[in-house]
Motif scaffolding. Sequence first.
Motif, mmCIF file in Angstrom:
data_model
loop_
_atom_site.group_PDB
_atom_site.id
_atom_site.type_symbol
_atom_site.label_atom_id
_atom_site.label_comp_id
_atom_site.label_asym_id
_atom_site.label_seq_id
_atom_site.Cartn_x
_atom_site.Cartn_y
_atom_site.Cartn_z
ATOM 1 N N ILE A 10 0.804 -1.162 0.121
ATOM 2 C CA ILE A 10 0.036 -0.053 -0.008
ATOM 3 C C ILE A 10 0.867 1.361 -0.029
ATOM 4 C CG2 ILE A 10 -1.620 1.207 1.445
ATOM 5 C CD1 ILE A 10 -2.887 -1.283 2.052
ATOM 6 N N HIS A 11 1.939 1.228 0.825
ATOM 7 C CA HIS A 11 2.757 2.486 0.816
ATOM 8 C C HIS A 11 3.428 2.300 -0.453
ATOM 9 C CE1 HIS A 11 2.543 3.570 5.135
ATOM 10 N NE2 HIS A 11 2.767 2.342 5.547
ATOM 11 N N GLU A 12 3.738 1.391 -0.996
ATOM 12 C CA GLU A 12 4.529 1.399 -2.487
ATOM 13 C C GLU A 12 3.596 2.101 -3.434
ATOM 14 O OE1 GLU A 12 6.348 -2.153 -3.437
ATOM 15 O OE2 GLU A 12 7.748 -2.170 -1.779
ATOM 16 N N PHE A 13 2.370 1.691 -3.721
ATOM 17 C CA PHE A 13 1.140 1.901 -4.306
ATOM 18 C C PHE A 13 0.998 3.583 -4.020
ATOM 19 C CE2 PHE A 13 -3.159 2.833 -4.246
ATOM 20 C CZ PHE A 13 -3.548 2.969 -5.475
ATOM 21 N N TRP B 17 1.062 8.932 -5.984
ATOM 22 C CA TRP B 17 1.594 10.464 -5.793
ATOM 23 C C TRP B 17 2.480 10.787 -6.804
ATOM 24 C CZ3 TRP B 17 -0.477 13.639 -2.142
ATOM 25 C CH2 TRP B 17 0.351 14.913 -1.881
ATOM 26 N N ASP B 18 3.494 10.146 -7.138
ATOM 27 C CA ASP B 18 4.609 10.531 -8.005
ATOM 28 C C ASP B 18 3.999 10.686 -9.442
ATOM 29 O OD1 ASP B 18 6.325 10.560 -5.977
ATOM 30 O OD2 ASP B 18 7.211 8.566 -6.503
ATOM 31 N N LEU B 19 3.056 9.848 -9.628
ATOM 32 C CA LEU B 19 2.529 10.058 -11.195
ATOM 33 C C LEU B 19 1.708 11.231 -11.082
ATOM 34 C CD1 LEU B 19 1.984 8.540 -13.751
ATOM 35 C CD2 LEU B 19 -0.144 7.483 -12.824
ATOM 36 N N CYS B 20 0.681 11.576 -10.338
ATOM 37 C CA CYS B 20 -0.560 12.256 -10.149
ATOM 38 C C CYS B 20 -0.095 13.877 -9.546
ATOM 39 C CB CYS B 20 -1.589 11.967 -9.503
ATOM 40 S SG CYS B 20 -2.196 10.340 -10.223
ATOM 41 N N ILE B 21 0.634 13.979 -8.778
ATOM 42 C CA ILE B 21 1.034 15.154 -8.050
ATOM 43 C C ILE B 21 2.060 16.025 -8.622
ATOM 44 C CG2 ILE B 21 1.074 16.494 -5.892
ATOM 45 C CD1 ILE B 21 -1.415 14.999 -6.352
ATOM 46 N N ALA C 281 -7.934 9.090 -8.421
ATOM 47 C CA ALA C 281 -8.909 8.183 -8.588
ATOM 48 C C ALA C 281 -8.765 6.900 -9.626
ATOM 49 C CB ALA C 281 -10.280 8.840 -8.791
ATOM 50 N N ASN C 282 -8.433 7.446 -10.611
ATOM 51 C CA ASN C 282 -7.922 6.382 -11.923
ATOM 52 C C ASN C 282 -6.694 5.425 -11.486
ATOM 53 O OD1 ASN C 282 -8.329 5.285 -14.331
ATOM 54 N ND2 ASN C 282 -6.359 6.121 -14.910
ATOM 55 N N CYS C 283 -5.761 5.956 -10.845
ATOM 56 C CA CYS C 283 -4.652 5.105 -10.543
ATOM 57 C C CYS C 283 -5.211 4.074 -9.245
ATOM 58 C CB CYS C 283 -3.461 5.951 -9.827
ATOM 59 S SG CYS C 283 -2.059 5.227 -9.316
ATOM 60 N N THR C 284 -5.914 4.730 -8.269
ATOM 61 C CA THR C 284 -6.360 3.617 -7.223
ATOM 62 C C THR C 284 -7.415 2.734 -7.802
ATOM 63 O OG1 THR C 284 -6.402 5.356 -5.871
ATOM 64 C CG2 THR C 284 -7.848 3.802 -5.153
ATOM 65 N N ASP C 285 -8.097 3.009 -8.750
ATOM 66 C CA ASP C 285 -9.233 2.233 -9.509
ATOM 67 C C ASP C 285 -8.394 0.953 -10.158
ATOM 68 O OD1 ASP C 285 -11.365 3.401 -8.311
ATOM 69 O OD2 ASP C 285 -11.755 4.588 -10.451
ATOM 70 N N ARG C 286 -7.412 1.469 -11.002
ATOM 71 C CA ARG C 286 -6.601 0.450 -11.637
ATOM 72 C C ARG C 286 -5.926 -0.426 -10.688
ATOM 73 N NH1 ARG C 286 -9.193 2.777 -14.274
ATOM 74 N NH2 ARG C 286 -10.469 0.965 -13.684
ATOM 75 N N PHE C 287 -5.262 -0.107 -9.754
ATOM 76 C CA PHE C 287 -4.644 -0.951 -8.605
ATOM 77 C C PHE C 287 -5.545 -1.778 -8.061
ATOM 78 C CE2 PHE C 287 -3.699 -1.539 -4.206
ATOM 79 C CZ PHE C 287 -2.483 -2.172 -4.194
ATOM 80 N N LEU C 288 -6.912 -1.418 -7.582
ATOM 81 C CA LEU C 288 -7.917 -2.087 -7.169
ATOM 82 C C LEU C 288 -8.463 -3.139 -8.148
ATOM 83 C CD1 LEU C 288 -9.992 0.220 -5.182
ATOM 84 C CD2 LEU C 288 -8.270 -1.286 -3.972
ATOM 85 N N ASP C 289 -8.559 -2.885 -9.497
ATOM 86 C CA ASP C 289 -8.841 -3.939 -10.570
ATOM 87 C C ASP C 289 -7.682 -4.920 -10.649
ATOM 88 O OD1 ASP C 289 -11.119 -2.483 -10.900
ATOM 89 O OD2 ASP C 289 -10.328 -1.469 -12.821
ATOM 90 N N ALA C 290 -6.555 -4.550 -10.568
ATOM 91 C CA ALA C 290 -5.541 -5.265 -10.846
ATOM 92 C C ALA C 290 -5.329 -6.317 -9.639
ATOM 93 C CB ALA C 290 -4.161 -4.708 -10.851
ATOM 94 N N SER C 291 -5.577 -5.796 -8.498
ATOM 95 C CA SER C 291 -5.513 -6.664 -7.149
ATOM 96 C C SER C 291 -6.521 -7.761 -7.052
ATOM 97 C CB SER C 291 -5.423 -5.780 -6.089
ATOM 98 O OG SER C 291 -4.359 -4.881 -5.771
#
Length: 93
Positions: free
Chosen positions: A40-43, A48-52, A69-79
């Motif tokens: 989760i920390h790595e994610f 953060w680095d990608l979006c901010i 939101a998109n980054c989080t959604d993709r992470f959850l989909d992949a998980s």
Amino acid sequence: MSQQQQTQAQGLESFDENTRRELQQFLEQEQTKARIQTQIHEFTDTCWDLCIKGQPQSRFSRGEQACLANCTDRFLDASLFIVKSLEERKGQM
């Protein structure tokens, strides 16, 4: 076997079989929690680095919000995909 594992094994010998199993299960659960927390920390760092970009303000911009939101959604989909795949493989064994 690492020094830590040897020490744990020696310490577990003083307990009965049921207690050893419970302790071993507890240790495995805690190690799993630690691995998940690390992921989760790595994610979080990755998103953060990608979006901010630049210094964060008191509020995220619309673009930053959408990106996070998109980054989080993709992470959850992949998980979820990985978990389902592993469950299917386990069921086939």
